[in-house]
Design a protein around this motif. Sequence first.
Motif, PDB file in Angstrom:
ATOM      1  N   LEU A 130       0.843  -1.196   0.000  1.00 18.29           N
ATOM      2  CA  LEU A 130       0.000   0.000   0.000  1.00 18.29           C
ATOM      3  C   LEU A 130       0.878   1.246   0.000  1.00 18.29           C
ATOM      4  O   LEU A 130       1.820   1.350   0.778  1.00 18.29           O
ATOM      5  N   PHE A 173       0.576   5.488   0.156  1.00 16.39           N
ATOM      6  CA  PHE A 173      -0.265   6.670   0.321  1.00 16.39           C
ATOM      7  C   PHE A 173       0.365   7.868  -0.371  1.00 16.39           C
ATOM      8  O   PHE A 173      -0.137   8.974  -0.264  1.00 16.39           O
ATOM      9  N   VAL A 191      -6.090   6.382  -3.119  1.00 18.09           N
ATOM     10  CA  VAL A 191      -6.455   5.259  -2.246  1.00 18.09           C
ATOM     11  C   VAL A 191      -7.969   5.069  -2.249  1.00 18.09           C
ATOM     12  O   VAL A 191      -8.470   3.941  -2.289  1.00 18.09           O
ATOM     13  N   GLY A 242     -14.924  10.618   1.983  1.00 12.17           N
ATOM     14  CA  GLY A 242     -14.459   9.968   3.207  1.00 12.17           C
ATOM     15  C   GLY A 242     -15.468   8.950   3.720  1.00 12.17           C
ATOM     16  O   GLY A 242     -15.112   7.820   4.059  1.00 12.17           O
ATOM     17  N   LEU A 252     -15.523   5.932   1.529  1.00 14.77           N
ATOM     18  CA  LEU A 252     -14.376   5.059   1.782  1.00 14.77           C
ATOM     19  C   LEU A 252     -14.625   4.194   3.015  1.00 14.77           C
ATOM     20  O   LEU A 252     -14.459   2.964   2.981  1.00 14.77           O
ATOM     21  N   VAL A 253     -15.051   4.838   4.120  1.00 14.34           N
ATOM     22  CA  VAL A 253     -15.273   4.084   5.351  1.00 14.34           C
ATOM     23  C   VAL A 253     -16.371   3.045   5.139  1.00 14.34           C
ATOM     24  O   VAL A 253     -16.238   1.879   5.542  1.00 14.34           O
ATOM     25  N   MET A 300     -15.081   0.150   3.007  1.00 19.84           N
ATOM     26  CA  MET A 300     -14.155  -0.691   3.757  1.00 19.84           C
ATOM     27  C   MET A 300     -14.905  -1.565   4.766  1.00 19.84           C
ATOM     28  O   MET A 300     -14.515  -2.684   5.049  1.00 19.84           O
ATOM     29  N   LEU A 328      -3.496  -3.169   6.861  1.00 22.95           N
ATOM     30  CA  LEU A 328      -3.618  -2.195   5.772  1.00 22.95           C
ATOM     31  C   LEU A 328      -5.051  -1.665   5.690  1.00 22.95           C
ATOM     32  O   LEU A 328      -5.277  -0.476   5.459  1.00 22.95           O
ATOM     33  N   GLY A 329      -6.027  -2.556   5.905  1.00 19.19           N
ATOM     34  CA  GLY A 329      -7.416  -2.122   5.925  1.00 19.19           C
ATOM     35  C   GLY A 329      -7.653  -1.085   7.016  1.00 19.19           C
ATOM     36  O   GLY A 329      -8.331  -0.080   6.806  1.00 19.19           O
ATOM     37  N   LEU A 377      -5.457   0.967   8.274  1.00 27.28           N
ATOM     38  CA  LEU A 377      -4.841   2.224   7.851  1.00 27.28           C
ATOM     39  C   LEU A 377      -5.780   3.012   6.955  1.00 27.28           C
ATOM     40  O   LEU A 377      -5.971   4.215   7.126  1.00 27.28           O
ATOM     41  N   VAL A 378      -6.368   2.310   5.979  1.00 27.34           N
ATOM     42  CA  VAL A 378      -7.211   2.995   5.001  1.00 27.34           C
ATOM     43  C   VAL A 378      -8.477   3.530   5.662  1.00 27.34           C
ATOM     44  O   VAL A 378      -8.870   4.677   5.439  1.00 27.34           O
ATOM     45  N   VAL A 379      -9.091   2.720   6.499  1.00 28.93           N
ATOM     46  CA  VAL A 379     -10.359   3.160   7.074  1.00 28.93           C
ATOM     47  C   VAL A 379     -10.134   4.326   8.044  1.00 28.93           C
ATOM     48  O   VAL A 379     -10.924   5.275   8.085  1.00 28.93           O
ATOM     49  N   TRP A 389      -7.906   6.487   7.726  1.00 27.54           N
ATOM     50  CA  TRP A 389      -7.644   7.664   6.896  1.00 27.54           C
ATOM     51  C   TRP A 389      -8.952   8.317   6.474  1.00 27.54           C
ATOM     52  O   TRP A 389      -9.113   9.544   6.489  1.00 27.54           O
ATOM     53  N   GLY A 390      -9.907   7.441   6.100  1.00 28.51           N
ATOM     54  CA  GLY A 390     -11.235   7.959   5.767  1.00 28.51           C
ATOM     55  C   GLY A 390     -11.816   8.745   6.933  1.00 28.51           C
ATOM     56  O   GLY A 390     -12.366   9.835   6.764  1.00 28.51           O
TER      57      GLY A 390
END
Lengths: 350, 293, 242
Positions: A75, A77, A277, A318, A321-322, A325, B91-92, B94-96, B98-99
Amino acid sequence: MPQKRRPNPLRAAFTGPHDIGRTPPGWALMGLILLGFLLYPATASAFSATNVAYYLLNIPMALGLSLLWGYGGILSFGQVAFFAVAGYVYGVVAGNMTADPTLGSILGILAGLGAAGLLALIFGYFIFYARVAAWIVPILTLVLALLLSTFLGLTAGSAWKVGDVALGGYNGMNIPSLQIGNFIFQDYAFYYLTVATVVLCFIGLRIRVNSHRGQVLIALREDPLRTELLGYDVRLEQLVAFVIAAVLSGISGLLYVTWGNYITPSVTSLAQASLPVIWVAVGGRDSLFAVMILTFLLNQLTYVLSSAGNQYALIITGVLLVAVMLFAPEGLIPRLIELGRKALRLKEAT
Amino acid sequence: MAEIVSLLYQFGTNAAFLLLAALGLIVILGMMNIINLAHGEFMMLGAYAASAAVHRGLPFPLAVLLSAVAVGVFGIVLERLVVRHFYGRELGALVVTWGISLILSQGTLIAFGPFMAPIAIPGGALTVGVYSFSTYWLFLMAICVVLLAGLGWLYKATEFGLQARATMQNAAMARALGIRVERVYMITFGLGSALAGLSGALLAPTTSIAPFMGQQFVAPAFITVVVGGGASVIGGAIGSSSLLSLVETPVSFLMGSFWGSIALLVTALVLIRILPNGVSSLRLRRRTRGARG
Amino acid sequence: MPDPAKTILHAIGLQKRFGGVVAARDVDFALTEGELRCVIGPNGAGKSTFFALLAGIQPPDAGRIELEGEDITRLKPFQRVRKGLGLTFQTNRTFHAMTLRQNLDTAGRGGEEPAPFRAALTAFGLDRGLDRPVTALAHHERQWLEICMALRGRPSVLLLDEPTAGMSPVETRRTSDVLRELNSGGLSIIVVEHDIAFVRATAQMVTVLHQGAIFAEGTMAEITAREDVRAIYLGKVREETA
């Protein structure tokens, strides 16, 4: 037997196992989409075509991150750092060669992509040859992007002039268009250039992920030690993928600066760094096709939202994305396809 | 003499800043193997809470404590709602997170506007020779020592600490021994969030308070964490913040704060090349070497 | 044809400590070309460390490893594999998200497939249904697939870490048969194992590890005849017998 196949790479790009859309219906859909984009300028103004080119020009960067993260499990960023480096270097080179715009454009492209690749090579060497834990790569690449943004912001003074071109700090830097002879890539020409670049990047990456090297990249996402004990230099494989992704970011950077003839340090800010991302995660990171489609759609969405002065654009992306995920970690498009298949099966069953 | 004191003060200030910026992050990473990328925004929330409280007439120390508690509770809520679904997928996570950080910073901008009224730096100044030192920064250095000692006590001497260390080493085994692993994670995330809130509130008087202030902590905090490594939480934090300050102080002094940050990044890259598991692995390494010899 | 006078893999004076525990103590080990050797020992005897040292996953504190006369002590695992070491793990580490074909392709693609690889695929019944996901295979079939993957790289020495762990007696027997078949074709093989039934059925020569050191070496008959070897397997060894 797995022996006799030595498939030709172009065939592998369309039939290989490592993406969705590898059967006739998939090809038909891709063909239709491409046809739509090719015919679009016939009905659209130059202004609209230029806008659509903007929604498309980030796709190479997103595809690169898909290769790196979705296929390779690495990954980053900081893809915007390579985007910015390529854009700035192109601007400096082409801006200093306005007397011979053709040569300036060509050298600018080479220098821009070369600088992005070189930065990735050096940075990646330290990271991958140290065999750091997986979470360190995104952190350090993010720090790289932020420091680059800070640095570019400091370049406002006259001391930061390279030849005739001032870096300009937060005032930004003016950049000439791509030009071959007397032909300047703008309006429809720029649109077609962008479409062609996107198609080439997509096909190139489909070839890559369905090649032996792509297979190895996927293997080391699954189990790096096992992959190493099959005789592969994991560090080198990761570094190569990292450099490819950086050069693809550079391609997007070049398209961006020749689209708007302008760049500022904000292209590598924290908010910008999050966008690739988001595109890749929301689309479906281990599908190049899904990433390509979602990148286009999300760019259009944020552009429309933010040009309407809507400050909720970042919040909406945002939240998206959340939510993705949490509820569809494999990405929206793979999830939709799965749901569609289930619905079809249900229909057949009844 | 005065120069040496001044240099020591600079060094202490930089180390204290790095440590405060990174402490909450380090606790969560070390115990749970989760990176909270919204860490900077948690600090921002702490600064906002402290500023709001001070401007409503609360004394500063009380405002700081209140901010720590508020951000800690916020962290626990977020852990229950979002973060817990990402255990084992670093990694998941980290991404979440960030959101979440995007939502928090942009949401703060929309809710409170681009600026928050600043807080005056409490305390006065000490003079040694021609140099003067802020007593507030001296106080922050002392706070760092107290926080580290407190964390050391928590993890070495309490029942919770024992359970947390067991969970860190082997979550499955800890679960089999009847430790409520989920609860340990929740408390740890809350603790890390509270520390972020506390640091944000403590640093609030030293900086301008704005929705995107979290960003200024991102680079130093994460570099500190990367260099510290995960093997020993407190040892790594101390080693990494003092080592980095040792590099940053002279470079910033001679060339300005931007080059100080660059020096941090370069040091981090070189250090991970030599010590991929961070400074905290040095101690372990020396231990095995001693045993061998 | 293999040359039995030639030492193909040679470990000299290997040492490895983990903290206070000696995991390898003065290990001298020589494998001749075309040999099938089993390395046995009770739990904690140092078998895993021995494997990790040969594979290059752990660096030795002292000592040297030679493959076909070439010093490979400082080489990284992938370099050793390229020099001709083929490896499998004790726990199953096929790539779970892939099909059989993709697993095999990852192990190597292009060039002619080595004869032992094809022979093993057929013998294990893995040459059909290559587009099945690997998760459709039974545990023992995945172990077999791993052996095939190791063979794809044309190894001169095959190093297997407990290949029959978790297998039924019938499956263990079949594994043994295939390994002996491969060996009679000239392949040099080391199997780190603790299943005595498997070792009895498979090995020509046996090396016994105990407390990190080589305790005994000989044919299966010689080894089983030794009282002290039986003693360590029954856990009765005392300091004086060691």
